[in-house]
Each structure stands twice: as structure tokens, then as C-alpha cells.
Design a protein around this motif. Structure first.
Motif, PDB file in Angstrom:
ATOM      1  N   GLN A  37     -12.775   1.364   5.153  1.00  0.00           N
ATOM      2  CA  GLN A  37     -14.187   1.488   5.528  1.00  0.00           C
ATOM      3  C   GLN A  37     -14.307   2.236   6.857  1.00  0.00           C
ATOM      4  OE1 GLN A  37     -16.254   0.570   3.380  1.00  0.00           O
ATOM      5  NE2 GLN A  37     -18.233   0.159   4.315  1.00  0.00           N
ATOM      6  N   ASP A  89      -7.100   6.714   4.097  1.00  0.00           N
ATOM      7  CA  ASP A  89      -8.147   7.398   4.847  1.00  0.00           C
ATOM      8  C   ASP A  89      -9.529   7.216   4.232  1.00  0.00           C
ATOM      9  OD1 ASP A  89      -6.742   8.339   6.951  1.00  0.00           O
ATOM     10  OD2 ASP A  89      -6.952  10.444   6.491  1.00  0.00           O
ATOM     11  N   PHE A  90      -9.636   7.158   2.938  1.00  0.00           N
ATOM     12  CA  PHE A  90     -10.981   7.017   2.402  1.00  0.00           C
ATOM     13  C   PHE A  90     -11.224   5.695   1.707  1.00  0.00           C
ATOM     14  CE2 PHE A  90     -10.079   7.745  -1.979  1.00  0.00           C
ATOM     15  CZ  PHE A  90      -9.027   8.620  -2.001  1.00  0.00           C
ATOM     16  N   LEU A  91     -10.194   4.942   1.386  1.00  0.00           N
ATOM     17  CA  LEU A  91     -10.422   3.594   0.851  1.00  0.00           C
ATOM     18  C   LEU A  91     -10.792   2.643   1.969  1.00  0.00           C
ATOM     19  CD1 LEU A  91      -7.629   3.452  -1.832  1.00  0.00           C
ATOM     20  CD2 LEU A  91     -10.090   3.406  -2.224  1.00  0.00           C
ATOM     21  N   ILE A 108      -5.696  -3.376  -0.548  1.00  0.00           N
ATOM     22  CA  ILE A 108      -7.029  -3.189   0.044  1.00  0.00           C
ATOM     23  C   ILE A 108      -8.079  -3.868  -0.827  1.00  0.00           C
ATOM     24  CG2 ILE A 108      -8.801  -1.466   0.580  1.00  0.00           C
ATOM     25  CD1 ILE A 108      -6.606   0.419   1.471  1.00  0.00           C
ATOM     26  N   ARG A 109      -7.944  -3.704  -2.145  1.00  0.00           N
ATOM     27  CA  ARG A 109      -8.912  -4.296  -3.056  1.00  0.00           C
ATOM     28  C   ARG A 109      -8.970  -5.809  -2.888  1.00  0.00           C
ATOM     29  NH1 ARG A 109      -8.337  -1.793  -8.532  1.00  0.00           N
ATOM     30  NH2 ARG A 109      -6.289  -2.702  -8.400  1.00  0.00           N
ATOM     31  N   PHE A 142     -14.485  -5.828   5.644  1.00  0.00           N
ATOM     32  CA  PHE A 142     -13.831  -4.632   5.105  1.00  0.00           C
ATOM     33  C   PHE A 142     -12.485  -4.375   5.778  1.00  0.00           C
ATOM     34  CE2 PHE A 142     -18.340  -4.031   4.281  1.00  0.00           C
ATOM     35  CZ  PHE A 142     -18.317  -3.684   2.941  1.00  0.00           C
ATOM     36  N   THR A 189     -10.379  -6.966   0.505  1.00  0.00           N
ATOM     37  CA  THR A 189     -11.838  -6.791   0.564  1.00  0.00           C
ATOM     38  C   THR A 189     -12.536  -7.859  -0.261  1.00  0.00           C
ATOM     39  OG1 THR A 189     -11.473  -4.413   0.811  1.00  0.00           O
ATOM     40  CG2 THR A 189     -13.708  -5.110   0.266  1.00  0.00           C
ATOM     41  N   GLU A 190     -11.952  -8.159  -1.424  1.00  0.00           N
ATOM     42  CA  GLU A 190     -12.550  -9.220  -2.238  1.00  0.00           C
ATOM     43  C   GLU A 190     -12.535 -10.574  -1.512  1.00  0.00           C
ATOM     44  OE1 GLU A 190     -11.432  -7.159  -6.528  1.00  0.00           O
ATOM     45  OE2 GLU A 190     -10.322  -8.927  -5.849  1.00  0.00           O
ATOM     46  N   LEU A 249      -3.586   0.352  -2.752  1.00  0.00           N
ATOM     47  CA  LEU A 249      -4.921   0.180  -3.331  1.00  0.00           C
ATOM     48  C   LEU A 249      -5.152  -1.274  -3.729  1.00  0.00           C
ATOM     49  CD1 LEU A 249      -7.534   1.310  -4.424  1.00  0.00           C
ATOM     50  CD2 LEU A 249      -6.313   2.102  -6.442  1.00  0.00           C
ATOM     51  N   ARG A 271       0.895   4.262  -3.417  1.00  0.00           N
ATOM     52  CA  ARG A 271      -0.553   4.353  -3.340  1.00  0.00           C
ATOM     53  C   ARG A 271      -1.222   3.274  -4.191  1.00  0.00           C
ATOM     54  NH1 ARG A 271      -2.018   9.094  -6.246  1.00  0.00           N
ATOM     55  NH2 ARG A 271      -0.873  10.506  -4.916  1.00  0.00           N
ATOM     56  N   GLN A 272      -0.675   3.044  -5.363  1.00  0.00           N
ATOM     57  CA  GLN A 272      -1.242   2.028  -6.248  1.00  0.00           C
ATOM     58  C   GLN A 272      -1.134   0.646  -5.617  1.00  0.00           C
ATOM     59  OE1 GLN A 272      -2.719   4.435  -8.195  1.00  0.00           O
ATOM     60  NE2 GLN A 272      -2.619   2.886  -9.803  1.00  0.00           N
ATOM     61  N   ARG A 306       1.104  10.365   2.642  1.00  0.00           N
ATOM     62  CA  ARG A 306       1.386   9.066   2.058  1.00  0.00           C
ATOM     63  C   ARG A 306       0.200   8.124   2.190  1.00  0.00           C
ATOM     64  NH1 ARG A 306       7.347   7.837   0.943  1.00  0.00           N
ATOM     65  NH2 ARG A 306       6.906   6.709  -0.942  1.00  0.00           N
ATOM     66  N   PHE A 353       3.024   7.925  -5.645  1.00  0.00           N
ATOM     67  CA  PHE A 353       2.032   7.378  -6.559  1.00  0.00           C
ATOM     68  C   PHE A 353       2.129   5.857  -6.602  1.00  0.00           C
ATOM     69  CE2 PHE A 353       0.763   6.063 -10.877  1.00  0.00           C
ATOM     70  CZ  PHE A 353      -0.531   6.557 -10.892  1.00  0.00           C
ATOM     71  N   GLU A 354       3.350   5.366  -6.717  1.00  0.00           N
ATOM     72  CA  GLU A 354       3.569   3.917  -6.789  1.00  0.00           C
ATOM     73  C   GLU A 354       3.105   3.240  -5.493  1.00  0.00           C
ATOM     74  OE1 GLU A 354       4.248   0.676  -8.838  1.00  0.00           O
ATOM     75  OE2 GLU A 354       4.527   2.673  -9.669  1.00  0.00           O
TER      76      GLU A 354
END
Lengths: 248, 248, 248, 248, 248, 248
Positions: free
Chosen positions: D196, D192-194, D162-163, D25, D166-167, D159, D155-156, D187, D152-153
């Protein structure tokens, strides 16, 4: 008292400002909800008309006139009677309007698209001329500013209002609402220095009770007393106690 | 008690406001989550109808009616029975709507594109006329404001609501949520001074427990008592203790 | 305990809310990182299925299912086994998705353009019907809101989610992250009052150690105990201590 | 120590997290300037390769590799030598790039229009496969987010990063800068929550000196010790003192 | 002193950073108005040229050169004379420009539409080559950032500046203004971590007087002393007192 | 007193700045409402003309000239007489303009669309040339900035003003309003470092009374005394007490 200024009509205040407001300028009266701004404004006009022989114009952008008039009855101030005797005029630009008993009709109230500061000023000019008024109260700048979508626009309109009222040589109180934390203060940044003077009506919560204090923050051309003075609501309206202290 | 105002139905409150709310105006009741705003509003209508013979209209923009009705059962207030006896009307504009048992149907609930303050007012007017209602509760302005994308638009709609309710001479409680830090306070800036009065329901956390206190922050035309008064939820609803203190 | 509500499955909590959550509504569980929101949600479903015979749906918008399942093993909760026995369904809408072992497949995970609340709700409805589920957990609203570019859009989608879950009469926990300073609190302003109840999981740093406390901030229709109650992670999951105090 | 997790390589830390990071993770390591985030990351990879036989990938989006390598020499960590022996790969996506000695070349560095997270991930995947790497460090998310005009950009893209990591089942440290006042915290709300787990490197100024403390704020699936633990820079890198206290 | 770094020329500072700044990187010097940033920069170049045989380039984006030169005369530093002897170059990109006495002319000063970081860098490169300069001072990033309408654009330009100066292997001080409350800190977020080191010049108001303290907040590759060190303006410029304390 | 600077005309101030303001630069004088910024500016010009033989230009963007002139009469400063004797010029760019008695007419006042900094500068240049003025006061930057819709535009215009006044070698005081909380400070970020010096006029409320203190925050090229010095309004204008303390 070397000043031949305009008596405030608020007991205890004049001695803080060398006898009265310098004539012909705009003064901001800033306080939170329940601090007595409307009482302050009505007292200025009522006592102006009955004690000092100066007529006045009350411009309401918030409460409808009958509400203000009713509320002031508890101090024994019959504003409608004063209006009938042509000592004052109450101009109704409130969002909640009713068929006006006033001779001076503002075409559109706040919150309608037709409302404009120009229209408002036109009626003030008319009333001032007919009455030969010397005093004015605008209740309130906060309400006026909510008419505009952005701060810049609101500021420009407030500037126009102050400019015109000063050109008319009306001694004017501009009532303005500020939360204790002054969250909305920015919106009135322009007022703070375009006004010739600023009076704060503070509300301090000390334990379970509330203490009120008036502060003359700025008064151009006058040697002011720089202290917090307790004030209270009495049967005769607001009374300021310049000799007393707020915090022991 | 010189005031012939509208009894609040909240024990201990009327003596803080010279006997009751001045008739025909809007009053904001502001508090955080769990402060009891809905209880306050329901109590105002229930006691209004059962103790003072004044019918009322409850407008819900948050909870569905059955949820409010169920929740009030713990105080022994059967609002559905009152509605059946045509003492009150519960108007459902909540986002979570169900087939209404009310005669007065609002066409679209909050959160739909069809919702409008005009539509809401139309149904309030209809219910007021048929019932000859004297009282109204709007639960809540916070929910209403979330319908609008920007603050200016929300403010204009709230202004329209207050204006129309005042023109209808309904004595109205406008419930509004404010976090303890008042983060959302700005959104209701207009309410603070368009309302004829503002009552705060404070929640103080003192060590491990929570203390509740009611404060009459503003009440136009009334000599208010400026102190924090503890309040509590009892079997009869909210009770205010004007003689007690919050902080020892 | 007069309430026939939905048992929380969290030891010590039910007595703070008259025996359980009023059935069929949404409740927000708000806490910072590491406060145990996911444990709280899993415990609600696990104990619901094993102790109270109520099936449940876990919707994850953050962690992939295997991560949640693995993490809950330390409390002896085998969620996969429960899923195999059709006591619960774990719906995977997490950004990091894997070939699902669940029968209920959400078409697109968070962070993809295809993701929609409508799609999410479709799968929840399907799972609810097939299982005859009574309980639901949404983990988390914070993740959901990050899908949207502006606050208004996020709020509308959250409103739609709450509305539909309430119409389905699912007793639902909406997990939401809030920093200790509540920086993100605004984004969930709508949740605070659209939810039927709000439970805070506080984290206080006292000198070098961390103290955890649960507070029932709001619970409509229920007489709540207004105090901070310490809680801890035990072998059986979260335990709340209603008789103890946080600050001596 | 029931956990068969990934040893952090930081003395004193593993016992706070049941023996190591749960494998596969992403974990955020958050601290202010000078808190030692880069040391932490390099130590994780160096000790991973030399003590635990796990290869690693260091992705730098801030400092050029030679700067990191030189700085780590003071702890006796020769990262270039480790790279030559194919124990680690240092991927250079820093704004100040130089002809790379690495086999794994990222096409465009941060701050150029050609830079993309997709490009970055492509090189990480390639290096991971060739080395059979188990560990990864991204230094830093703060730098990455500055590449994007709006939150927003950013953050995407985070994400997506991280995705994908993790994969790939890489145990990854995501270094992130946060001022003491956490001005930039928003920012990284998603992190913080994505992530682990979240580890904070605090810097307290007590009188004239600075005290450092590590806090495991969140670590999913692990029973963490919730206290502030002092840490220091020694000849062997960062050492955490779980038995000591920060504030006497 | 194992470091063969670049001597700061500021008495008392080098011992806080293992003998000097690591060569060839950019370092931020951050302080409020009146904290002595320009003195710090001029001292670095003056002593560099006269004591350590290293030539330097002073880039001013704020004050015109004659103002800086005059102000430094009080420390006995004749920068014009040094420029005549080709020990330093003063590049004038200030908004208030005058016919330059320098050989190195920047085409357009700050505040004009023609100004660009590319143009600025071109002249720095030219001066660096002709002088064989080793040191550089940019006074200030704050001024530079005001040239750009939004934060993103400013950040990209600052990044380009840092990147190019590092590629040129100039040991550079980047002066940056930060209010005590660090209101403007956001704007320089990028600097905080793109710079190889950050030195804060603090100003504390203790009762009626002002206390100054230097803090090495970050210095990559160097074991720094983490304490607040008082500093003062003496006849020889800034002197830091590493053995003294700020707060008794 | 080694400085041959421009005497401030404010008793007690010159000794804080080595004898006077370095000639030919702009200095910001920053204070809240009622702090005496206009008195400070008028005193600088009046004493400059009558005591030091230096003529001056007063540019008013706030109050109309007659208001300033009247207000200064209480200190015995007859500015109109001084203007008649061509010792000073009062340039009226105030929003409330009247037929000017000045020879130097600014075409459009603040708050009109025709107003421009270029136009303002044109008249300043004309007056400066005819009078051979050495001093200037701009009252105030706050008013000027309100003319512009966004911060960037305001900043560019203020930059142009400072640049041109410095090129004219006028020793200028730029009056600027800042609330005690410095809410508006951002707007003048540029001033803080483009000005050669910054003087703060602080207002501290200690219990019921107000204490005023002057602080020389920055003064380039001058060894300043870094302490808070009480000041007061006397019959001769502002007097600073460098030997006294504010807080006992």
C-alpha cells in the motif's frame, strides 16, 4: 614500406599497416550499418584484380549478387564484367537467390535448412582452384551467425570457416556488423582474436552530421599506426586520410 | 538526381537518397512510439498511388484497418476510397479483426495459433498480382516478432518475409519499433542488414519539448546524405527539412 | 477542438489530445510507484459518470476495492455510492479479496490457479452489458503479467485482453507500472504499440524534491502536443498544466 | 493531521504521511545494507507497544532474535522484556536458530527444506490472536525470496504473505534490501505495487561521507510530501528531518 | 570504547566499530583483486593470536598454504611457526593442494567432485575444538561459489557455512571478491545481509595512481562511522587512517 | 630489489614487482585486441632463454606457430632458431594446424572434438621434462574457454590447467583477452583470483590517438607499485615507463 603484404586497394590504408595485409590470413572488417563494409570488400577485390593482378572470390551471405554489382557501379566497378573475364567469382549464398550466372554454384542459400558451412567451403575451394584466386571476401559473418540457434554453434562454424580459409592461404576480409554500442559484439568474440587483424569502421555522430573513421585495431606481425583516421566515400570508393584528425 | 528510384512521397526525403528508393527492395523504417511510422507508410502508399501511378499493398499486423484509415483522414488521405478504386489493398492481419471489406482476406490474424507468415505471404502475392502493385508496407515487424516464442524463430520468419517480398520485386517499407534506448533492437538485428536500407525516425527530448529527426542510416547503391534532418507532421503528412539542423 | 472524443476528466489533458480520447480503443497510462495511475483511472471513471453521463467498469487486479474507494474519498469521489446508483461497477480480481458488494463477481482473483483472463473478460462483458458502460479501467497490466511464468505467455494474455476490450468498443485505460529506469518496460513492449495511445506519468527528482510531468507519447488519429506538461494532485484529483514547463 | 493512521514511532515521519500509516495494510521499507531497516522495524514495534498501546509481532528471517535484541539495546529498547510482558512476540524463522524463548515457535527456519510460508503464517496468526497484535514487521522479504529457486515462485509466496497479512488487518512493515543500483529490485517488483506504500531509505555517498535520506515514494490514500528528507540514527533511534534538505 | 568486541588487529579500524567486531558472528570483507583481502584475514588471525591471545583457523579455498605463508613473511608474520605453536591452524581446501603439514586435513580440495561444504565444516569443527579457536577466516566465498553450477545452489551452501560458523560462535571474516563494477555482486547477495557486518575495501583510480579506502558498510549492534577511510599496506600490514579523507 | 623472482624480460616491468615474478605460479596478462599480449608472452620466453638461461614452453591455442614466429621476427626474435637449439618448445594446439616441426605434438587442436585440456597438459609435461623448462606461456585462455559450451565447464578446465601448471612449478603467463568494456570478464572471473597476479594492458583512446598503459593489479607476496605506467612497442619489444604518467 618493408612489408611485401597484400595491397588493400583502399587509398591511404596501406601506409597504416606497413604496406599491406600480411599474406594468407583472415582479417575482420567491423562496422555498423551504412559504414561501407561491402564497398570495402568489393574495392579490395576489384582493385586486387585490376591493379595488382590478384584474382578474388566474393562470397555473399546477405545481398543477392545483382544488388551488390549494381551498387558498385556508382564507383565505376563493373563486377560482372570482371567475373566474365574470370578475374573474380561471385558466390551467391544469399537468402534471396536467383538463377546464378556464376559457374560456381552453392547448393543452398542462407536461411534454408540445407545450408552448411561445409557446402559453402566446398564451392570456395572449387572457385579458388579454377581461378587461382589469392583474395577472398566473406559478406558477412553476421549473416552467417544468424543461421545458428546458439552462440556456441555459430562460433564453431565461424572457426571452421577461418581455419579452412587460412589453410587455403587466401587473404580474406571477413565483414562483420557491429552496432555502435557493440551489442552484437559477443557473437564475434571469436573473430576478434582468431582473425590476424581487426579493422574498425567507426561512425561518430557529431551534432547533426556523421563522421567516419577507420581504426586499425590489431594487425599481427605489422607495426600499425594507432590512431583514428577519417575516411570517406569518393568516386573511387573508400579513401582513408591518415594525416587528418577526427576530433579537433 | 541521377537515380530513377521509387519516390518516397515524403517531401524532402528523396533528395537525401539520390531521388528515391532503389526499386524492388525492402527498407526498414525504425522509430519509437509516436514517431509516425504508420503515417510514413501510409504516405508512401497514398502518394505512390495518387502522384506516381504505383499501386500498393498495406499489411497491418497491429491496428485494425478502420483505425488506420480513420487516423489518416486528418491528412486528407481517404484510403478506403483508394481501395475501392483498386489503387491499394489493405490486408488485415491485425489481432483485432473485423469483417473485412477487402477482397484479399488473410485467414488468421496475429495472436492466433493459425497465423503464419506463409499464409500472410499467400495473400500478399494474390493482391500484388491482381492489382499489379509495385509498393508494399508491412506494419510492423515488431508485432510480427511477438508472435514467436524465441528470437531465432522470429528471425527466420522475418527472413522468409524479406526474401519473398524481394523476389516479388515489391519496393517495401518494413516498419519497426525501437525504443529510444533500443532495448528491442536485438530482435531486429537481422533486419538491419537484410534490408537494403534503414531509415531512423529519432525522437529527442530537449528540455520540455520533443524534437524529431530523420536519419538515412544505410541505403545500398545510393550516395546518401549523412545528417540528422528535422521532420514534422504537417497537413500533408510528414515533411523532412534537409537544410535545417537539429542541434544549434 | 474538432475531436468528438471521450473526455478524459483530467483537467488540462483534453487540450493535448484534440479534445479527448478517440472512442473505443485502449490507452496505456504508464508511470512509476506513486505517480497516481490509480487516481488517473478513478478520475476517468468518476468524471465520466458524473460529468459526461458515461458509465464505466473498474477492474482491479491489485488493491482490494475498499482500499481504492477509501483512497479516492480524499478527492470527494464516493465510488461505492456511484456503484450503488449503477453508474459504475468495480470488479474485484485483486489477490486480497473480500466478500464482494458488487453484483459482478469474478470467480478467482489474481494469484490463484483458477484465475484466467477469459474469466475476467466474461465478467467485464456481463457488467458492460448490464450497465451499458462506455468506459473501462484495468488496474494494472503489471499485476496481470506477474500471473504468468514467462513473458511470451503474459504477452499473449494481454493481447487477448486488448483485443476483446477493443471489440467491445470500450474506451479503456490500461494502467501499467514502469520504474524510472524502465526495467520492466520489456514486459509491456506489446502494450506500447497495441494500445492506440500511450501516456507517460514521469517523476523527476530535482535536488530534494520531486517534479511530476505528463507526456502524451502516442495518440493515433490525433494531433498531439509533444511536450512535457507538469501535473499535480489537487482536491479535484490530477490537474495537468499544459502552459507550464518542467525544466526552466 | 486529518489521518487517524497508525503512528510510525519514527520522529518526523508521520507528518510526511498525514499522521501515520493507513491502518491494516502492508508497507515496504526498502534500503541498502546498513541503511537501518531493522532499526526502523524494531522502532515501529517498540514505540507502538510502549507509546501507542499497540502490540506487535516481529518475524525475523535473517538474524537470530538474540542478535536483534542485543543490537537494539543501544537505543535503550529492551525487546526481551517487552516480550516477557507480552507486548510483542519475536518469531524466529532465521537460518541460524537457537532454542526459542518465545511461546510461538515456527517449525522450520529459512534455508531448510521444511520451511514454508504457510508454516510461517500459521505461527503469525497464532501470535496475533493470543496477543491481539495490531502491528507486524517482516525482516526481510529479501531473505524470504532467496528460499526459492526462481523469481516466479518467490513472487507467488510473497503475494500469499501480503494477502494473508492484509486479511488479518495487521499494519505491517515489509523490510526489503535493495542495492544502491537496485540490482535486486526486479525480485521485488511485485512488492512495489502490492504494498500500500513504499518508503525508501537512500544512502548517498557525497565525497568521503555518507548522507542518509528517507523518501515516501508511494502511500495510497494519503497526501504525501514528495521530497528527500535527511534522517539519522540518534539515541532514540531513527529521526527524520522533514524541514532539512539533502543537497544544498 | 564501550564495546568489548573482538579486536580486528588492523590499526585504525577498531575505532570505526566501537572497539571491535561483536563476538561470535560472521563479517564479510569485500574487495577487488589486489585490495588486500588475504592480508586483512591473515592480520586478523596473526594479531589475534599474538596480541590478543585468541587462536584462529584459516581456511583457504584459493591459494595453497605455502603461498599464503610466504606472502605474509614480508610483514614479518611467520604463520607456519604460529601453526607449530598451535596458535593457529591453516586448513587447506585449495584447488592446488600439497601434502599438508597441518594436523587438520580436509578430504577434498575445491574443484574436485568430492569437495563438500559439509566436509569442510567437519574439519573446521575439529580444529576449533582442539585449538579452542575463537577466530576464523574463510578465503574466499568467491572461490567456494565457483564450485556450484548455479547461483541457488551456491547460496544454499554459503548459508549453511554461515549458519554453522555462527553456531560455533567463531568470529569469522568471510573474504569475498567483487569487481569494482560489482559484476559478481549478485552471487553474494545472500552474504550482504546474512553477515552481521560488511566491510568494503575500495580501490579508486585517480588519474595515474590508485587510492585505497575502507568503508564499514554495515555492522549490526554497533554505531559505525560512515565515511571512507584511506588505508595502506605498511610493514605491519594494513593500516587504516580514520582521520584522513580520500577525495580532497 | 629484495625479490629473487623470475625476470619478466620486459624492460621497466620488474621494478614494479620487486624484481620479478615470484617463482612457480601462474600470472594473468589481460588486454584487448592489439594490446600486445602475444608480444608480451614471446618476450617473456625469448628473453628468459637468451638473457636469463631459463627455457620455456609456448602453448598456442590461437595462431599457428609460423604466424607467431613470423610476427616476432620484427623484434629480431628468431623463435624457430631458439626451438632448434632446444631453448624453447612451441606447442601447437591452434585451430589452424600444420605439420608440426616441433618434437612435442598435441594430438588435437582447439575446435575439434578430440581436444582436451588433459591432452594439452600431457604434452606440456613432456616438453617441460625434456627441456627442463622453467617458464610457460598459454596463449590464450580466451581461446580455450570458447571450446566449452557453458561457463561452468570452461571454468573447471581452466582451474585444472592452473592447478597442474602450478604443481609443475612453471612460472606461467596466462594471456587473456578482455574488451575495454570487459564484456567477457565474467568468463575469467576464476582466473582473476586463482592467478597469483594479474597484469592489465590498458588501451585508452584519447582524442584521435591511442595510449597504452600497463597496470599491475595484483601480485601476491610482492609490494607492487599501484599506478598506470605507459608502455610502447619498440624494436626490442614492449618497454614500460614506470616514471611517466598517462593522464597529464
Amino acid at each position: 614500406m618493408k612489408n611485401d603484404g597484400v595491397n588493400s586497394g583502399v587509398q591511404g590504408l596501406d601506409e597504416l599497416i606497413e604496406g599491406g595485409f600480411p599474406r594468407g590470413f583472415c582479417y575482420a572488417v567491423v562496422g555498423g550499418p551504412g559504414s561501407g563494409k561491402t564497398v570495402f570488400g568489393a574495392q579490395f577485390l576489384y582493385n586486387g584484380a585490376t591493379m595488382y593482378g590478384e584474382k578474388g572470390v566474393y562470397v555473399t551471405l546477405e545481398e543477392p549478387p545483382y544488388s551488390i554489382v549494381n551498387n558498385m557501379m556508382r564507383f565505376g566497378w563493373n563486377l560482372y564484367e570482371l567475373e566474365n573475364r574470370e578475374k573474380i567469382a561471385i558466390l551467391d549464398a544469399s537468402p534471396i537467390r536467383e538463377p546464378s550466372r556464376s559457374k560456381y554454384v552453392i547448393k543452398a542459400g542462407l536461411g534454408t535448412e540445407e545450408f552448411s558451412v561445409d557446402g559453402l567451403l566446398g564451392t570456395i575451394i572449387e572457385a579458388k582452384r579454377k581461378l587461382d584466386a589469392k583474395r577472398c571476401v566473406v559478406d558477412s559473418l553476421t549473416a552467417l551467425s544468424l543461421q545458428y540457434r546458439d552462440e556456441f554453434e555459430a562460433r564453431q562454424q565461424i572457426l571452421k570457416l577461418i581455419r579452412t580459409l587460412t589453410e587455403m592461404r587466401l587473404t580474406t576480409l571477413l565483414l562483420a556488423e557491429a552496432s555502435e554500442e557493440r551489442t552484437d559484439a559477443q557473437r564475434f568474440g571469436a573473430v576478434d582474436f582468431l582473425a590476424q587483424g581487426v579493422i574498425y569502421l567507426h561512425t561518430y555522430r557529431i551534432r547533426d552530421s556523421v563522421v567516419r573513421a577507420l581504426e586499425v585495431r590489431k594487425m599481427r606481425g605489422v607495426k600499425t599506426v594507432s590512431k583514428l583516421c577519417p575516411y570517406n566515400f569518393t568516386e573511387d570508393g573508400i579513401v582513408v586520410y591518415p594525416q587528418e584528425t577526427v576530433f579537433k
